[in-house]
Motif scaffolding. Structure first.
Motif, PDB file in Angstrom:
ATOM      1  N   GLY A 160       0.798  -1.227   0.000  1.00 39.57           N
ATOM      2  CA  GLY A 160       0.000   0.000   0.000  1.00 39.57           C
ATOM      3  C   GLY A 160       0.825   1.269   0.000  1.00 39.57           C
ATOM      4  N   THR A 161       2.085   1.181   0.410  1.00 40.53           N
ATOM      5  CA  THR A 161       2.981   2.347   0.346  1.00 40.53           C
ATOM      6  C   THR A 161       3.871   2.280  -0.883  1.00 40.53           C
ATOM      7  OG1 THR A 161       4.556   1.179   1.786  1.00 40.53           O
ATOM      8  CG2 THR A 161       3.032   2.728   2.834  1.00 40.53           C
ATOM      9  N   SER A 162       4.276   1.084  -1.265  1.00 38.06           N
ATOM     10  CA  SER A 162       5.179   0.922  -2.410  1.00 38.06           C
ATOM     11  C   SER A 162       4.522   1.337  -3.722  1.00 38.06           C
ATOM     12  CB  SER A 162       5.636  -0.534  -2.524  1.00 38.06           C
ATOM     13  OG  SER A 162       6.345  -0.947  -1.384  1.00 38.06           O
TER      14      SER A 162
ATOM     15  N   PHE B 264     -14.684  -8.736   5.681  1.00 39.47           N
ATOM     16  CA  PHE B 264     -13.669  -7.687   5.636  1.00 39.47           C
ATOM     17  C   PHE B 264     -13.504  -7.039   6.998  1.00 39.47           C
ATOM     18  CE2 PHE B 264     -16.264  -7.609   1.702  1.00 39.47           C
ATOM     19  CZ  PHE B 264     -15.346  -8.218   0.858  1.00 39.47           C
ATOM     20  N   THR B 265     -12.283  -6.668   7.305  1.00 34.74           N
ATOM     21  CA  THR B 265     -12.004  -5.890   8.503  1.00 34.74           C
ATOM     22  C   THR B 265     -11.041  -4.776   8.106  1.00 34.74           C
ATOM     23  OG1 THR B 265     -11.247  -6.028  10.798  1.00 34.74           O
ATOM     24  CG2 THR B 265     -10.149  -7.468   9.238  1.00 34.74           C
ATOM     25  N   ASN B 266     -10.234  -4.280   9.046  1.00 29.22           N
ATOM     26  CA  ASN B 266      -9.233  -3.270   8.681  1.00 29.22           C
ATOM     27  C   ASN B 266      -7.957  -3.537   9.474  1.00 29.22           C
ATOM     28  OD1 ASN B 266      -9.147  -1.491  11.218  1.00 29.22           O
ATOM     29  ND2 ASN B 266     -11.343  -1.507  10.752  1.00 29.22           N
ATOM     30  N   ASP B 267      -6.895  -2.844   9.099  1.00 28.55           N
ATOM     31  CA  ASP B 267      -5.593  -3.123   9.709  1.00 28.55           C
ATOM     32  C   ASP B 267      -5.379  -2.440  11.046  1.00 28.55           C
ATOM     33  OD1 ASP B 267      -5.407  -0.561   8.734  1.00 28.55           O
ATOM     34  OD2 ASP B 267      -3.496  -0.848   7.719  1.00 28.55           O
ATOM     35  N   LYS B 268      -6.479  -1.972  11.662  1.00 30.48           N
ATOM     36  CA  LYS B 268      -6.400  -1.406  13.018  1.00 30.48           C
ATOM     37  C   LYS B 268      -7.265  -2.202  13.996  1.00 30.48           C
ATOM     38  CE  LYS B 268      -4.065   2.246  11.471  1.00 30.48           C
ATOM     39  NZ  LYS B 268      -4.032   1.854  10.047  1.00 30.48           N
TER      40      LYS B 268
ATOM     41  N   GLN C 158      -5.827  -7.656   0.810  1.00 27.98           N
ATOM     42  CA  GLN C 158      -6.867  -7.946  -0.168  1.00 27.98           C
ATOM     43  C   GLN C 158      -6.283  -8.655  -1.382  1.00 27.98           C
ATOM     44  OE1 GLN C 158      -9.210  -4.575  -1.395  1.00 27.98           O
ATOM     45  NE2 GLN C 158     -10.312  -5.715  -2.949  1.00 27.98           N
ATOM     46  N   GLY C 159      -5.085  -8.213  -1.809  1.00 28.03           N
ATOM     47  CA  GLY C 159      -4.459  -8.835  -2.973  1.00 28.03           C
ATOM     48  C   GLY C 159      -4.151 -10.296  -2.748  1.00 28.03           C
ATOM     49  N   LEU C 160      -3.605 -10.612  -1.564  1.00 24.60           N
ATOM     50  CA  LEU C 160      -3.298 -12.006  -1.236  1.00 24.60           C
ATOM     51  C   LEU C 160      -4.573 -12.831  -1.151  1.00 24.60           C
ATOM     52  CD1 LEU C 160      -1.202 -14.142  -0.451  1.00 24.60           C
ATOM     53  CD2 LEU C 160      -1.414 -13.373   1.929  1.00 24.60           C
ATOM     54  N   ALA C 161      -5.616 -12.266  -0.532  1.00 27.96           N
ATOM     55  CA  ALA C 161      -6.895 -12.969  -0.398  1.00 27.96           C
ATOM     56  C   ALA C 161      -7.533 -13.237  -1.761  1.00 27.96           C
ATOM     57  CB  ALA C 161      -7.841 -12.165   0.490  1.00 27.96           C
ATOM     58  N   ASP C 162      -7.429 -12.275  -2.658  1.00 35.19           N
ATOM     59  CA  ASP C 162      -7.994 -12.448  -4.009  1.00 35.19           C
ATOM     60  C   ASP C 162      -7.311 -13.603  -4.747  1.00 35.19           C
ATOM     61  OD1 ASP C 162      -9.695 -10.315  -3.587  1.00 35.19           O
ATOM     62  OD2 ASP C 162      -8.523  -8.888  -4.775  1.00 35.19           O
ATOM     63  N   GLU C 163      -5.971 -13.645  -4.657  1.00 35.80           N
ATOM     64  CA  GLU C 163      -5.228 -14.715  -5.342  1.00 35.80           C
ATOM     65  C   GLU C 163      -5.516 -16.070  -4.695  1.00 35.80           C
ATOM     66  OE1 GLU C 163      -3.657 -14.318  -8.129  1.00 35.80           O
ATOM     67  OE2 GLU C 163      -3.993 -12.147  -8.123  1.00 35.80           O
ATOM     68  N   PHE C 164      -5.644 -16.076  -3.385  1.00 32.57           N
ATOM     69  CA  PHE C 164      -5.983 -17.304  -2.661  1.00 32.57           C
ATOM     70  C   PHE C 164      -7.353 -17.809  -3.104  1.00 32.57           C
ATOM     71  CE2 PHE C 164      -8.199 -19.232   0.973  1.00 32.57           C
ATOM     72  CZ  PHE C 164      -7.347 -20.291   1.282  1.00 32.57           C
ATOM     73  N   GLU C 165      -8.319 -16.908  -3.207  1.00 39.04           N
ATOM     74  CA  GLU C 165      -9.678 -17.296  -3.612  1.00 39.04           C
ATOM     75  C   GLU C 165      -9.686 -17.917  -5.007  1.00 39.04           C
ATOM     76  OE1 GLU C 165     -14.232 -15.508  -3.881  1.00 39.04           O
ATOM     77  OE2 GLU C 165     -12.563 -14.139  -3.508  1.00 39.04           O
ATOM     78  N   LYS C 166      -8.936 -17.313  -5.932  1.00 37.82           N
ATOM     79  CA  LYS C 166      -8.862 -17.869  -7.292  1.00 37.82           C
ATOM     80  C   LYS C 166      -8.330 -19.300  -7.266  1.00 37.82           C
ATOM     81  CE  LYS C 166      -7.731 -13.397  -9.446  1.00 37.82           C
ATOM     82  NZ  LYS C 166      -6.621 -12.657 -10.121  1.00 37.82           N
TER      83      LYS C 166
ATOM     84  N   ASP D  60     -10.147 -10.430   4.910  1.00 32.60           N
ATOM     85  CA  ASP D  60      -8.960  -9.630   4.622  1.00 32.60           C
ATOM     86  C   ASP D  60      -9.102  -8.242   5.229  1.00 32.60           C
ATOM     87  OD1 ASP D  60      -9.500  -7.403   2.530  1.00 32.60           O
ATOM     88  OD2 ASP D  60     -10.459  -9.130   1.583  1.00 32.60           O
ATOM     89  N   ASP D  61      -7.953  -7.536   5.324  1.00 33.54           N
ATOM     90  CA  ASP D  61      -7.928  -6.242   6.021  1.00 33.54           C
ATOM     91  C   ASP D  61      -8.098  -5.046   5.095  1.00 33.54           C
ATOM     92  OD1 ASP D  61      -5.513  -6.095   4.700  1.00 33.54           O
ATOM     93  OD2 ASP D  61      -4.284  -5.895   6.504  1.00 33.54           O
ATOM     94  N   ARG D  62      -8.426  -5.293   3.827  1.00 30.94           N
ATOM     95  CA  ARG D  62      -8.676  -4.235   2.838  1.00 30.94           C
ATOM     96  C   ARG D  62      -7.435  -3.419   2.468  1.00 30.94           C
ATOM     97  NH1 ARG D  62     -12.832  -5.064  -0.331  1.00 30.94           N
ATOM     98  NH2 ARG D  62     -11.679  -7.015  -0.116  1.00 30.94           N
ATOM     99  N   THR D  63      -6.253  -3.823   2.914  1.00 30.87           N
ATOM    100  CA  THR D  63      -5.035  -3.166   2.432  1.00 30.87           C
ATOM    101  C   THR D  63      -4.677  -3.768   1.078  1.00 30.87           C
ATOM    102  OG1 THR D  63      -3.524  -4.774   3.438  1.00 30.87           O
ATOM    103  CG2 THR D  63      -4.172  -2.865   4.794  1.00 30.87           C
ATOM    104  N   ALA D  64      -3.770  -3.096   0.349  1.00 31.90           N
ATOM    105  CA  ALA D  64      -3.346  -3.620  -0.953  1.00 31.90           C
ATOM    106  C   ALA D  64      -2.757  -5.015  -0.795  1.00 31.90           C
ATOM    107  CB  ALA D  64      -2.332  -2.678  -1.591  1.00 31.90           C
ATOM    108  N   TYR D  65      -2.000  -5.219   0.281  1.00 25.54           N
ATOM    109  CA  TYR D  65      -1.399  -6.532   0.535  1.00 25.54           C
ATOM    110  C   TYR D  65      -2.460  -7.565   0.907  1.00 25.54           C
ATOM    111  CZ  TYR D  65       0.505 -10.290   3.394  1.00 25.54           C
ATOM    112  OH  TYR D  65       0.774 -11.517   3.940  1.00 25.54           O
TER     113      TYR D  65
END
Length: 404
Positions: A120-122, A213-217, A191-199, A184-189
């Motif tokens: 999410g920062t990169s 969904f949750t969040n990173d806090k 959510q992205g990992l969860a999406d690939e896992f689901e596929k 997933d925590d809705r961050t780029a990391y």
């Protein structure tokens, strides 16, 4: 006159606070460059404060050790002695702070960037580095990072496409899971990992019966887990960091959820074990790369790291070390620290590192030789279940089943 002095002081204080807001500067200790020695600046950004500071500090340690090792070799570029200087900044795992720091690094005319840590920062920072032509080797694992078409973006670890694919297939084929819940925590990391896992789960014949969904806090997952318990899943997958996965693991056990928690490399940490306590047992997590003891130079790195920092290697520092050494190697091969001159060499680098005997990139900046290792917590320790790719023979998932 007094008003002028007060106003001048106020402006100075405001300017100082503005710089501080961009991230706390944390330069690695280094000997002063000798007269006539060219200083090559390497920027580094990661969370160094807050709940993800343990990731960033360990990552920075690997980069620090790499720079110290390189300087000890008395390197020369273009026939002249050089000294590599680390300029480390705290991006707080915050995208806005990351972009401010990226511009700051550009203004400082750094020669290269190691980082950022989070996807999410990169991702937002990468546009600024690309526009400036400065190479960056980030820990980011989200597929989007290297799909933007930038020639300056490179990874330190395999992407979530690879990791999610391995884990999705693993839970269906090796754990025998049929009904899977994803959070997933809705961050780029995350959510992205969860999406690939689901596929991968669906491709392997599994069914995703619920996605939450949750969040990173967040730290209280009672409502989500109560809803999950009602569908009796075989596996609960979480995409996110240990600050959330640890309390989630504890709360799952207390609610009587018998399905194992499965997650990615931000859960495969000593911190997760400490935070989750005895409820950590049974948790399964993947990590890009080989186990430390199987890395080409893992044992040597482990002993030198512990001697230097008085702590064990956790997760990320070997990758930070290799990324830094690969960048320095590219500069030396190009006989120049100018980004435009060493960038083409970095893109075609073949570097022998701690984590891989062939650290090299494809045309997108993804690592070619990346393995994935699956771990499980047994008696409070992470134990290897299986390694896929990366030059290692796959190990059997000893005793693994969805009921565990």
């Amino acid at each position: 006159m007094q008003l002028t002095k007060i106003t001048t002081l106020s402006v100075a204080v405001a300017a100082a606070l503005a710089v501080s807001a961009c991230g706390k500067k944390q330069e690695a200790p280094a000997a002063s460059a000798e007269a006539g020695t060219q200083v090559v600046k390497i920027g580094f950004a990661a969370p160094l404060t807050g709940p993800q500071a343990h990731y960033g500090e360990e990552y920075k340690n690997g980069v620090t050790l790499a720079i110290e090792d390189a300087n000890a070799e008395k390197p020369t570029i273009g026939g002249k002695p050089v000294s590599f200087e680390l300029i480390a900044e705290d991006d707080q795992a915050d995208p806005k702070t990351a972009t401010q720091l990226a511009q700051k690094f550009v203004d400082q005319q750094v020669n290269g960037i190691i980082g950022h840590f989070n996807s999410g920062t990169s991702i937002p920072a990468s546009k600024i580095y690309s526009d400036a032509g400065i190479p960056m080797i980030a820990m980011a694992t989200a597929p989007q990072f290297t799909q933007q078409g930038f020639k300056t973006t490179f990874r330190s670890m395999t992407s979530d496409t690879q990791q999610g694919s391995v884990m999705g297939k693993f839970v269906v084929d090796k754990l025998g899971a049929k009904k899977i819940v994803i959070v997933d925590d809705r961050t780029a990391y995350g959510q992205g990992l969860a999406d690939e896992f689901e596929k991968a789960v669906k491709a392997a014949g599994g069914e995703v019966v619920k996605r939450e969904f949750t969040n990173d806090k967040a730290t209280d997952f009672a409502a989500i887990l109560t809803s999950i318990k009602a569908v009796s899943p075989d596996v609960v997958f979480y995409g996110g960091a240990d600050a959330q996965s640890a309390p989630m693991a504890k709360q799952m056990k207390r609610l009587g959820l018998t399905a194992p928690l499965v997650s990615g490399e931000m859960t495969k940490t000593p911190t997760f074990l400490k935070l989750a306590g005895k409820e950590a047992d049974g948790t399964i997590a993947s990590l890009a790369g080989l186990p430390l003891e199987q890395m080409p130079k893992g044992k040597d790195y482990e002993s030198r790291y512990k001697a230097r920092f008085n702590m064990d290697v956790a997760t990320y520092s070997p990758y930070g070390y290799d990324a830094t050494r690969a960048m320095i190697d590219a500069m030396k091969q190009a006989n120049s620290a100018e980004p435009a001159k060493y960038l083409p060499v970095l893109a075609k680098i073949s570097h022998t590192g701690v984590t891989s005997s062939n650290w090299s990139y494809d045309d997108k900046g993804d690592l070619k030789d990346g393995g994935i290792t699956v771990y499980k917590v047994e008696n409070g320790e992470w134990k290897v279940l299986e390694t896929v790719g990366g030059g290692a023979a796959p190990a059997p998932a000893a005793g693994a089943s969805a009921a565990q």
